[in-house]
Design a protein around this motif. Structure first.
Motif, PDB file in Angstrom:
ATOM      1  N   ALA A 168       0.673  -1.230   0.045  1.00  0.00           N
ATOM      2  CA  ALA A 168      -0.007   0.175  -0.047  1.00  0.00           C
ATOM      3  C   ALA A 168       0.820   1.087   0.159  1.00  0.00           C
ATOM      4  O   ALA A 168       0.547   2.256  -0.549  1.00  0.00           O
ATOM      5  N   GLU A 169       2.036   1.269   0.796  1.00  0.00           N
ATOM      6  CA  GLU A 169       2.887   2.400   0.832  1.00  0.00           C
ATOM      7  C   GLU A 169       3.411   2.640  -0.822  1.00  0.00           C
ATOM      8  O   GLU A 169       3.506   3.794  -0.874  1.00  0.00           O
ATOM      9  N   GLU A 170       3.960   1.603  -1.467  1.00  0.00           N
ATOM     10  CA  GLU A 170       4.709   1.860  -2.580  1.00  0.00           C
ATOM     11  C   GLU A 170       3.563   2.196  -3.662  1.00  0.00           C
ATOM     12  O   GLU A 170       3.831   2.995  -4.510  1.00  0.00           O
ATOM     13  N   PHE A 171       2.058   1.787  -3.361  1.00  0.00           N
ATOM     14  CA  PHE A 171       1.187   2.383  -4.420  1.00  0.00           C
ATOM     15  C   PHE A 171       0.834   3.809  -4.059  1.00  0.00           C
ATOM     16  O   PHE A 171       0.796   4.555  -5.074  1.00  0.00           O
ATOM     17  N   ALA A 172       0.800   4.125  -2.938  1.00  0.00           N
ATOM     18  CA  ALA A 172       0.614   5.584  -2.487  1.00  0.00           C
ATOM     19  C   ALA A 172       1.683   6.406  -3.084  1.00  0.00           C
ATOM     20  O   ALA A 172       1.470   7.418  -3.384  1.00  0.00           O
ATOM     21  N   ARG A 173       3.003   5.825  -3.045  1.00  0.00           N
ATOM     22  CA  ARG A 173       4.192   6.635  -3.362  1.00  0.00           C
ATOM     23  C   ARG A 173       4.074   6.821  -5.046  1.00  0.00           C
ATOM     24  O   ARG A 173       4.373   7.879  -5.618  1.00  0.00           O
ATOM     25  N   HIS A 174       3.722   5.562  -5.646  1.00  0.00           N
ATOM     26  CA  HIS A 174       3.639   5.986  -7.182  1.00  0.00           C
ATOM     27  C   HIS A 174       2.336   7.030  -7.602  1.00  0.00           C
ATOM     28  O   HIS A 174       2.591   7.852  -8.525  1.00  0.00           O
ATOM     29  N   THR A 175       1.300   6.776  -7.021  1.00  0.00           N
ATOM     30  CA  THR A 175       0.184   7.695  -7.476  1.00  0.00           C
ATOM     31  C   THR A 175       0.551   9.035  -6.920  1.00  0.00           C
ATOM     32  O   THR A 175      -0.018   9.946  -7.569  1.00  0.00           O
ATOM     33  N   ALA A 176       1.217   9.431  -5.957  1.00  0.00           N
ATOM     34  CA  ALA A 176       1.447  10.717  -5.475  1.00  0.00           C
ATOM     35  C   ALA A 176       2.490  11.081  -6.465  1.00  0.00           C
ATOM     36  O   ALA A 176       2.569  12.490  -6.797  1.00  0.00           O
ATOM     37  N   VAL A 209       4.621   4.018 -13.936  1.00  0.00           N
ATOM     38  CA  VAL A 209       3.607   3.161 -14.667  1.00  0.00           C
ATOM     39  C   VAL A 209       3.810   2.038 -14.628  1.00  0.00           C
ATOM     40  O   VAL A 209       3.298   0.979 -14.269  1.00  0.00           O
ATOM     41  N   TYR A 210       5.329   1.415 -14.874  1.00  0.00           N
ATOM     42  CA  TYR A 210       5.498  -0.073 -15.095  1.00  0.00           C
ATOM     43  C   TYR A 210       5.350  -0.852 -13.524  1.00  0.00           C
ATOM     44  O   TYR A 210       4.863  -2.079 -13.562  1.00  0.00           O
ATOM     45  N   PRO A 211       5.756  -0.016 -12.600  1.00  0.00           N
ATOM     46  CA  PRO A 211       5.409  -0.989 -11.217  1.00  0.00           C
ATOM     47  C   PRO A 211       3.906  -1.224 -11.249  1.00  0.00           C
ATOM     48  O   PRO A 211       3.537  -2.372 -10.675  1.00  0.00           O
ATOM     49  N   LEU A 212       2.927  -0.273 -11.725  1.00  0.00           N
ATOM     50  CA  LEU A 212       1.625  -0.527 -11.197  1.00  0.00           C
ATOM     51  C   LEU A 212       1.087  -1.524 -12.475  1.00  0.00           C
ATOM     52  O   LEU A 212       0.479  -2.354 -12.324  1.00  0.00           O
ATOM     53  N   LEU A 213       1.788  -1.501 -13.621  1.00  0.00           N
ATOM     54  CA  LEU A 213       1.290  -2.675 -14.619  1.00  0.00           C
ATOM     55  C   LEU A 213       1.986  -4.074 -14.283  1.00  0.00           C
ATOM     56  O   LEU A 213       0.975  -4.908 -14.609  1.00  0.00           O
ATOM     57  N   ALA A 214       2.977  -4.183 -13.538  1.00  0.00           N
ATOM     58  CA  ALA A 214       3.638  -5.280 -13.043  1.00  0.00           C
ATOM     59  C   ALA A 214       2.592  -5.914 -12.150  1.00  0.00           C
ATOM     60  O   ALA A 214       2.358  -7.038 -11.929  1.00  0.00           O
ATOM     61  N   GLU A 215       1.995  -5.087 -11.195  1.00  0.00           N
ATOM     62  CA  GLU A 215       1.306  -5.610 -10.114  1.00  0.00           C
ATOM     63  C   GLU A 215      -0.173  -5.950 -10.815  1.00  0.00           C
ATOM     64  O   GLU A 215      -0.673  -6.985 -10.281  1.00  0.00           O
ATOM     65  N   GLU A 216      -0.624  -5.284 -11.697  1.00  0.00           N
ATOM     66  CA  GLU A 216      -1.877  -5.511 -12.266  1.00  0.00           C
ATOM     67  C   GLU A 216      -1.636  -6.976 -12.906  1.00  0.00           C
ATOM     68  O   GLU A 216      -2.582  -7.776 -12.828  1.00  0.00           O
ATOM     69  N   ALA A 217      -0.540  -7.323 -13.642  1.00  0.00           N
ATOM     70  CA  ALA A 217      -0.308  -8.452 -14.466  1.00  0.00           C
ATOM     71  C   ALA A 217      -0.160  -9.640 -13.400  1.00  0.00           C
ATOM     72  O   ALA A 217      -0.562 -10.603 -13.646  1.00  0.00           O
ATOM     73  N   ARG A 218       0.458  -9.260 -12.142  1.00  0.00           N
ATOM     74  CA  ARG A 218       0.555 -10.325 -11.165  1.00  0.00           C
ATOM     75  C   ARG A 218      -0.911 -10.484 -10.594  1.00  0.00           C
ATOM     76  O   ARG A 218      -1.145 -11.901 -10.527  1.00  0.00           O
ATOM     77  N   LEU A 219      -1.785  -9.614 -10.558  1.00  0.00           N
ATOM     78  CA  LEU A 219      -3.357 -10.260 -10.095  1.00  0.00           C
ATOM     79  C   LEU A 219      -3.767 -10.853 -11.159  1.00  0.00           C
ATOM     80  O   LEU A 219      -4.828 -11.758 -10.810  1.00  0.00           O
ATOM     81  N   GLU A 220      -3.420 -10.655 -12.506  1.00  0.00           N
ATOM     82  CA  GLU A 220      -4.046 -11.615 -13.367  1.00  0.00           C
ATOM     83  C   GLU A 220      -3.501 -12.948 -13.791  1.00  0.00           C
ATOM     84  O   GLU A 220      -3.832 -13.525 -14.365  1.00  0.00           O
ATOM     85  N   ARG A 279      -6.601   2.949  -1.045  1.00  0.00           N
ATOM     86  CA  ARG A 279      -7.211   4.073  -1.557  1.00  0.00           C
ATOM     87  C   ARG A 279      -6.599   4.743  -2.689  1.00  0.00           C
ATOM     88  O   ARG A 279      -5.400   5.191  -2.705  1.00  0.00           O
ATOM     89  N   LEU A 280      -7.410   5.408  -3.300  1.00  0.00           N
ATOM     90  CA  LEU A 280      -6.844   5.998  -4.444  1.00  0.00           C
ATOM     91  C   LEU A 280      -7.317   7.582  -4.554  1.00  0.00           C
ATOM     92  O   LEU A 280      -8.351   8.075  -4.501  1.00  0.00           O
ATOM     93  N   PRO A 281      -6.112   8.419  -4.456  1.00  0.00           N
ATOM     94  CA  PRO A 281      -6.322   9.574  -4.096  1.00  0.00           C
ATOM     95  C   PRO A 281      -7.025  10.516  -5.397  1.00  0.00           C
ATOM     96  O   PRO A 281      -6.785   9.924  -6.574  1.00  0.00           O
ATOM     97  N   ASP A 282      -7.637  11.576  -5.149  1.00  0.00           N
ATOM     98  CA  ASP A 282      -8.276  12.336  -5.916  1.00  0.00           C
ATOM     99  C   ASP A 282      -7.437  13.334  -6.798  1.00  0.00           C
ATOM    100  O   ASP A 282      -6.905  14.412  -6.168  1.00  0.00           O
ATOM    101  N   HIS A 283      -6.921  12.884  -8.004  1.00  0.00           N
ATOM    102  CA  HIS A 283      -6.050  13.886  -8.600  1.00  0.00           C
ATOM    103  C   HIS A 283      -6.744  14.586  -9.926  1.00  0.00           C
ATOM    104  O   HIS A 283      -6.297  14.809 -10.914  1.00  0.00           O
TER     105      HIS A 283
END
Length: 299
Positions: A168-176, A209-220, A279-283
């Motif tokens: 969750a911390e890594e996700f928050a860091r990337h989205t920020a 972008v690619y860290p999130l793409l990698a996580e999405e791929a793992r979930l798939e 949690r997805l921050p509002d940007h």
């Protein structure tokens, strides 16, 4: 063929060198070069773990010519906290060496046998276990130098282990981080500084972008690799299309590229957040402003 003989000779020289080094307790080859049945070509590199009682001795490039004539080399600390020594030997043969402390790797393989203790392990140990498994199990491995005790330790790889997931911390860091950096790219486009814009646009894709793409791929159910390696094998059809972003020095083309990257980031971050319960921050405000300004340039 001559090409196969070159590869075989390099491996032979490497093994002979490793056996002369008394502090090297194990030399492990992983990846496509490790298994005879795996697909590799002349340009496939070698990936090694140097397990040693003196890892500091190999965190430089001075020792490489003892193996074979070395054309160029570099030693650097990676994002994962280890030193990787990359060398290009005679004939263009490329190899990556990661020197690792023997006591640490013994601890890693010992801990690997007990996934039920994962939540109690220090974060560094748990990540070390997961990254070692990714290295060893990606395309297979082979012990080139080392006693039978190391093969016994490698049996821990057969133990089922939780996959390496985005926190969750890594996700928050990337989205920020994405949005201020996207604004920075926009400024480079509008000035115009097209080559700087291309540079920062590329880094935005790689780091956010690619860290999130990698996580999405793992979930798939796929097995993503770091640094977008072999992404063609783990990105789905839509993501393959979305990541085929074309850039150049043309201002309108750069604006369209950043717009495409924004759309991709919004989509994949929402996908990961929904599946992981993050949690997805509002940007939306900065996204709307960027789209309006980029539209003026995109034509």
């Amino acid at each position: 063929t001559a090409r196969n003989m070159i590869a075989a000779e390099f491996e032979e020289r490497l093994v002979e060198w490793a056996r002369r080094e008394s502090d090297l307790v194990a030399l492990v080859l992983a990846g496509s070069r490790a298994q005879p049945g795996e697909k590799s070509d002349h340009w496939s590199d070698w990936d090694f773990h140097l397990i040693t009682t003196r890892p500091h001795h190999y965190r430089n490039t001075g020792w490489l010519n003892q193996i074979a004539p070395c054309l160029c080399a570099n030693a650097e600390r990676t994002a994962r906290g280890v030193v990787k020594v990359t060398a290009v030997f005679d004939g263009g043969l490329e190899a990556d060496f990661v020197p690792l402390a023997a006591w640490q790797m013994k601890l890693v393989y010992s801990g690997m046998r007990h996934p039920e203790w994962a939540s109690w392990m220090p974060t560094k140990l748990r990540r070390g276990i997961q990254e070692t498994r990714a290295f060893m199990l990606g395309s297979g491995y082979r012990l080139l130098v080392g006693n039978a005790e190391w093969n016994q330790r490698f049996a821990a790889l057969e133990t089922s282990w939780p996959s390496l997931e985005l926190s969750a911390e890594e996700f928050a860091r990337h989205t920020a981080a994405f949005w201020p950096k996207a604004v920075w790219v926009f400024k480079k486009i509008v000035r115009p500084e097209p080559r700087s814009a291309m540079h920062w646009l590329h880094l935005l894709v790689v780091h956010q972008v690619y860290p999130l793409l990698a996580e999405e791929a793992r979930l798939e159910g796929f097995a993503p690799r770091p640094e977008a390696r072999k992404a063609e094998q783990w990105l789905n059809a839509r993501r393959l299309q979305q990541t085929a972003i074309v850039t150049g020095t043309d201002q309108a083309q750069l604006a369209r590229a950043l717009l495409a990257e924004i759309a991709l980031f919004e989509e994949v971050s929402a996908s990961v957040a929904a599946q992981r319960g993050f949690r997805l921050p509002d940007h939306s405000a900065v996204a709307a402003w960027l789209r309006a300004e980029l539209a003026k340039l995109a034509g």
